[in-house]
Design an enzyme around this catalytic site. Sequence first.
Site, PDB file in Angstrom:
ATOM      1  N   TYR A  90      39.683  38.667  32.690  1.00  0.00           N
ATOM      2  CA  TYR A  90      39.679  39.610  31.570  1.00  0.00           C
ATOM      3  C   TYR A  90      40.456  39.065  30.370  1.00  0.00           C
ATOM      4  O   TYR A  90      40.316  39.552  29.256  1.00  0.00           O
ATOM      5  CB  TYR A  90      40.272  40.967  31.995  1.00  0.00           C
ATOM      6  CG  TYR A  90      39.440  41.718  33.030  1.00  0.00           C
ATOM      7  CD1 TYR A  90      38.142  41.338  33.308  1.00  0.00           C
ATOM      8  CD2 TYR A  90      39.970  42.799  33.712  1.00  0.00           C
ATOM      9  CE1 TYR A  90      37.382  42.013  34.255  1.00  0.00           C
ATOM     10  CE2 TYR A  90      39.210  43.484  34.656  1.00  0.00           C
ATOM     11  CZ  TYR A  90      37.919  43.075  34.924  1.00  0.00           C
ATOM     12  OH  TYR A  90      37.173  43.755  35.852  1.00  0.00           O
ATOM     13  N   LYS A 141      38.454  34.597  46.691  1.00  0.00           N
ATOM     14  CA  LYS A 141      37.125  34.042  46.957  1.00  0.00           C
ATOM     15  C   LYS A 141      37.325  32.530  47.044  1.00  0.00           C
ATOM     16  O   LYS A 141      36.701  31.738  46.317  1.00  0.00           O
ATOM     17  CB  LYS A 141      36.174  34.459  45.813  1.00  0.00           C
ATOM     18  CG  LYS A 141      34.733  34.112  46.014  1.00  0.00           C
ATOM     19  CD  LYS A 141      34.031  34.971  47.045  1.00  0.00           C
ATOM     20  CE  LYS A 141      32.586  34.522  47.223  1.00  0.00           C
ATOM     21  NZ  LYS A 141      31.973  35.019  48.463  1.00  0.00           N
ATOM     22  N   ASP A 188      34.142  39.579  49.303  1.00  0.00           N
ATOM     23  CA  ASP A 188      32.901  40.218  49.768  1.00  0.00           C
ATOM     24  C   ASP A 188      33.129  40.894  51.121  1.00  0.00           C
ATOM     25  O   ASP A 188      32.682  42.020  51.362  1.00  0.00           O
ATOM     26  CB  ASP A 188      31.726  39.223  49.815  1.00  0.00           C
ATOM     27  CG  ASP A 188      32.119  37.859  50.333  1.00  0.00           C
ATOM     28  OD1 ASP A 188      33.325  37.576  50.452  1.00  0.00           O
ATOM     29  OD2 ASP A 188      31.223  37.054  50.637  1.00  0.00           O
ATOM     30  N   ASP A 239      40.270  45.535  40.247  1.00  0.00           N
ATOM     31  CA  ASP A 239      39.604  46.575  39.460  1.00  0.00           C
ATOM     32  C   ASP A 239      38.507  47.226  40.302  1.00  0.00           C
ATOM     33  O   ASP A 239      38.413  48.460  40.426  1.00  0.00           O
ATOM     34  CB  ASP A 239      39.000  45.896  38.206  1.00  0.00           C
ATOM     35  CG  ASP A 239      38.468  46.896  37.201  1.00  0.00           C
ATOM     36  OD1 ASP A 239      38.616  48.106  37.434  1.00  0.00           O
ATOM     37  OD2 ASP A 239      37.885  46.461  36.195  1.00  0.00           O
ATOM     38  N   ASP A 283      38.768  51.010  42.888  1.00  0.00           N
ATOM     39  CA  ASP A 283      37.850  52.140  42.697  1.00  0.00           C
ATOM     40  C   ASP A 283      37.127  52.462  44.002  1.00  0.00           C
ATOM     41  O   ASP A 283      36.944  53.629  44.348  1.00  0.00           O
ATOM     42  CB  ASP A 283      36.805  51.817  41.616  1.00  0.00           C
ATOM     43  CG  ASP A 283      37.251  52.293  40.244  1.00  0.00           C
ATOM     44  OD1 ASP A 283      38.470  52.549  40.080  1.00  0.00           O
ATOM     45  OD2 ASP A 283      36.405  52.393  39.346  1.00  0.00           O
TER      46      ASP A 283
END
Length: 356
Positions: A140, A189, A221, A245, A249
């Site tokens: 980001y 990852k 994943d 992020d 959620d």
Amino acid sequence: MKIVLLPGDGIGPDITVQAKKILDIVGDKYDRKFQYEYGLLGGVAIDKTGHPLPDETVEMCKDSKAIFLGAVGGDKWDTLPGHLRPEAGLLGIRKALGVYANLRPAILFPQLKSASTLKEEVLGDGLNIMILRELTGGIYFGDKGREGQGMEESAWDVEIYTRAEIERIAHMGFKIARSRGRKLTSIDKANVLESSRLWRTVVKEVAKEYKDVELNHMYVDNAAMQLLRNPQQFDVIVTNNIFGDILSDEAGMLTGSLGMLPSASLGDDNIGLYEPIHGSAPDIAGKDMANPLASIMSVAMMLEYSLDMQKAAEDVYTAVGNVLDEGYRTVDIMEEGKTQVGTNQMGDLVAKAIVQ
Ligand code: NAD
């Protein structure tokens, strides 16, 4: 101890009243004096000063021990240019305070199991997962751009982390795990991304200082799947900005209601920013309908992480559990056979349960 209250917009003021009510009760019970200052942020700040984050608010926050933020935003300000919208105030205050870690607990009280999208047998006795997301680095904030024309047009966002950024969030992850179930899952990852390989190397190095905490690594994943399949396996999760992020959620939704999710953003100097994760809910603003429990549990996090009042934090969580046990529900978590209450009464009930 100076605490800044930033009520913001929509239901922000409704829930801030309840957050303060809880701080007042805790202050009385533990004989601690909190001094409050109110600041402007978001749409209300735009209306009064022309800017979503006035300098005065920043100064006030920097000079405090902790900040409670209600929520910002609403249709009224949606047509303003990006840097003048209420959300710019939110990003601005996080940046000004140098908070680089976002803590999002996903707590599912056993009393609210039916609100979750998961089956009862997967949820066991409820859930209590702490997700620690790196907040100021990664993709980001990395280099981004766009160039070329037609089929050659391309765009990029660079995922970049320094060793220092990973070390500080890893230390925080281990310390938090130490204060809970002593289990830390680092999510990356590393099978594909170089930045994740550095992340994993650094986390392993930091782990040497926390031999009493069990560390495991998981690919993102797989983590997304495991959160749905067996969420009980997680205690504390530490991960980068983008994975955090998304996963926070996902984990939040396991608890079923937006009105039950608190958060904290922390930096090195202990000034913490505490806020419910939901937005300003303009549809129910000022109607005594908002669930104040996310805000009340954000106050519990404030007591734990900024005010060094661990016992008081536990009192707040216990009080919330007791009020739910007694069958009281705000409209968003209402079920048949329970007693529906408004924002203010829910705040009163929790406050009363704290002193009992
Ligand atoms: P929202 O979270 O405000 O509302 C989504 C839905 O959940 C609405 O139906 C609302 O009534 C309900 N809801 C939210 N909080 C609740 C609570 N405490 N009790 C009961 N019901 C609750 O999200 P949205 O509608 O997408 O956004 C509304 C505004 O909030 C927008 O301007 C958005 O930009 C802003 N927003 C702010 C923040 C923040 O301040 N941190 C976060 C998200 C969205």
